[in-house]
Design an enzyme around this catalytic site. Sequence first.
Site, PDB file in Angstrom:
ATOM      1  N   GLY A  72       2.293  -1.180 -12.245  1.00 60.98           N
ATOM      2  CA  GLY A  72       1.293  -0.181 -12.603  1.00 60.98           C
ATOM      3  C   GLY A  72       1.787   0.732 -13.710  1.00 60.98           C
ATOM      4  O   GLY A  72       1.044   1.078 -14.640  1.00 60.98           O
ATOM      5  N   HIS A 205       1.538  -3.804  -5.588  1.00 72.24           N
ATOM      6  CA  HIS A 205       2.184  -3.417  -4.325  1.00 72.24           C
ATOM      7  C   HIS A 205       1.480  -2.279  -3.592  1.00 72.24           C
ATOM      8  O   HIS A 205       1.857  -1.924  -2.486  1.00 72.24           O
ATOM      9  CB  HIS A 205       3.676  -3.124  -4.540  1.00 72.24           C
ATOM     10  N   CYS A 329       8.010   8.924  -6.322  1.00 70.23           N
ATOM     11  CA  CYS A 329       8.773   8.905  -7.565  1.00 70.23           C
ATOM     12  C   CYS A 329       9.578  10.179  -7.764  1.00 70.23           C
ATOM     13  O   CYS A 329      10.298  10.317  -8.732  1.00 70.23           O
ATOM     14  CB  CYS A 329       7.837   8.687  -8.750  1.00 70.23           C
TER      15      CYS A 329
HETATM   16  C1  LIG Z   1       2.242   3.838  -7.604  1.00 66.42           C
HETATM   17  C2  LIG Z   1       1.483   4.447  -8.718  1.00 66.42           C
HETATM   18  C3  LIG Z   1       1.807   4.170 -10.055  1.00 66.42           C
HETATM   19  C4  LIG Z   1       2.996   3.318 -10.434  1.00 66.42           C
HETATM   20  O1  LIG Z   1       2.783   1.972 -10.099  1.00 66.42           O
HETATM   21  P1  LIG Z   1       4.064   0.977  -9.997  1.00 66.42           P
HETATM   22  O2  LIG Z   1       3.432  -0.368  -9.806  1.00 66.42           O
HETATM   23  O3  LIG Z   1       4.836   1.440  -8.801  1.00 66.42           O
HETATM   24  O4  LIG Z   1       4.805   1.097 -11.253  1.00 66.42           O
HETATM   25  C5  LIG Z   1       1.032   4.734 -11.045  1.00 66.42           C
HETATM   26  N1  LIG Z   1      -0.009   5.515 -10.749  1.00 66.42           N
HETATM   27  C6  LIG Z   1      -0.373   5.808  -9.483  1.00 66.42           C
HETATM   28  C7  LIG Z   1      -1.563   6.656  -9.224  1.00 66.42           C
HETATM   29  C8  LIG Z   1       0.366   5.289  -8.426  1.00 66.42           C
HETATM   30  O5  LIG Z   1       0.018   5.591  -7.179  1.00 66.42           O
END
Ligand SMILES: *Cc1c(COP(=O)(O)O)cnc(C)c1O
Length: 385
Positions: A72, A205, A329
Site C-alpha cells: 500500500g 494484507h 507504523c
Molecule cells: C496499512 C496502511 C498503509 C500502508 O500499507 P502497507 O501495505 O502496509 O504498506 C497505508 N495507508 C493506510 C490507510 C493503511 O492503513
Amino acid sequence: MKERIYLDYAATTPVDPRVVESMLPFFNGTFGNPSSVHWFGQQAEAALERARETVAGALGAQPEEIVFTSCGTESDNLAIRGMAFTQREKTGAHRIITTPLEHHAVLHTVEQLVELNGFSMELLPVDQYGRVDPEDLRHALRGDVALVSIMFANNEIGTVNPLAEIGELCHQRGVPLHSDAVQAAAHLPMNVVRDQIDLLAIGAHKFYGPKGVGALAVRKGVKLHPSQTGGGQENGRRAGTQNIPYIVGLAEALKLTVADMEIRHERYSIKRKRLIAGVLENVPGSRLTGHPTDRLPNHASFAFEGLDGNHLLTLLDAAGFACSSGSACKVGDPKPSAVLEALGLSQAWTLGSLRVTLGESTTDEQVESFINVLPGLVRKVRGTA
Ligand SMILES: *Cc1c(COP(=O)(O)O)cnc(C)c1O
C-alpha cells in the site's frame, strides 16, 4: 498457555487459507517470468492478467488501469510522486492538497516533495470526527493545484470521508484525485468511476491477503512518472519482474473480500456496537474517537483522559489482548496522537488513544472478556501515572 486475543485487524490480518491455496501453484509450478516469450512465461502472464481482471472488477476499473506494487505504501508513493511531477510538467502547478489525518505513506511523501522538489502542501481542516468538508476543498481548489490526496477511511479512527463529493469537485476543476483506500477496501465497495478517483491505492494484507503486495488503480489517460525505473513491466509504470504468487493472492483475497463484504459488515457491526457501549459505560473519562456511524464497520477507537496509551497497551498485551494506539507504523514513541490533536482534543486526552479492530474470527466471548478486563487496567495505569 493463556488465550491470546487479536484485536488489531487494522494493523494486519492473517492470510485466508483459500488465498494461500491460490498462491501455491505459482512458486515452483507455474514459475515463469511473465515477460518471457516462451510457454513458461505465457503461463505466468496469463495468471497475472487474470489477477488484473479480478482486481479491476473489484475496483470498478479496467484491467489496463491496474498497476501491481509491493505494498500500500508503494502505491501511495507512486501515485503522489508520479502525479506531482507529471502535473507540474504539464501545468506548472506545484500545490498539493491533502489532510492532516493521512497515513505517513502519504504525509511523508508529500513532505519530501516539499523539502526536496519545490512543491507546496496545503492541509485541509477536518471536523471533530476527522472528516473533510467538501466546502473547504471547494475553496482550496481555487488557483493552480497539482494534486489532491484524501484518504477513503482513516486507519486510526475509522472515519470514512465523502469521496463521491470530493471526486466530483476535483473532476469539475480538472485536478487529479488520489485516495488511500488501504483500510477502506477491506470493508467498503470501491468504484473509481462512481467516485471519480484518478488514483486509488490498496494493500493486500489489510484484507486477508499476503503482506508485501499492493495495487494502484490509475484511470485511463492519467500519466504517471514511474518511481521505479527499469524494464517495461506494468505498462511502463512500475519496473521489475512481477511477484506472481503474491499478485494472485491479492486478487483472490480481494475477490473473497467483496463477496463476503455484506455478511462481514453485519457481523462486525453487532459486535462493535457492544464493544463501544461496553467500554464507554464501564470506563469513566472515556470517549469514542472518529465518527459514530460513518466509520469502518470493524473499527472502534477511544481516548481516555489522563492516561498513557502505550502503558495501557503493554498491560493489555500482558493480559492477552493485542490492540493498538492507532498506527502500527509508530513504534513506541509516547508522543500525543497527531490525529487526535487534529480533531481538536486537548492534551489531557491525546496521549490516551486505543484502537480495537475486529476480524473474521473475533467472537462475542472475546469482546465480552475485553470489556471485563479493560476497566481494571485503565484504573491501574491511572493509579500509577
Ligand atoms: C496499512 C496502511 C498503509 C500502508 O500499507 P502497507 O501495505 O502496509 O504498506 C497505508 N495507508 C493506510 C490507510 C493503511 O492503513
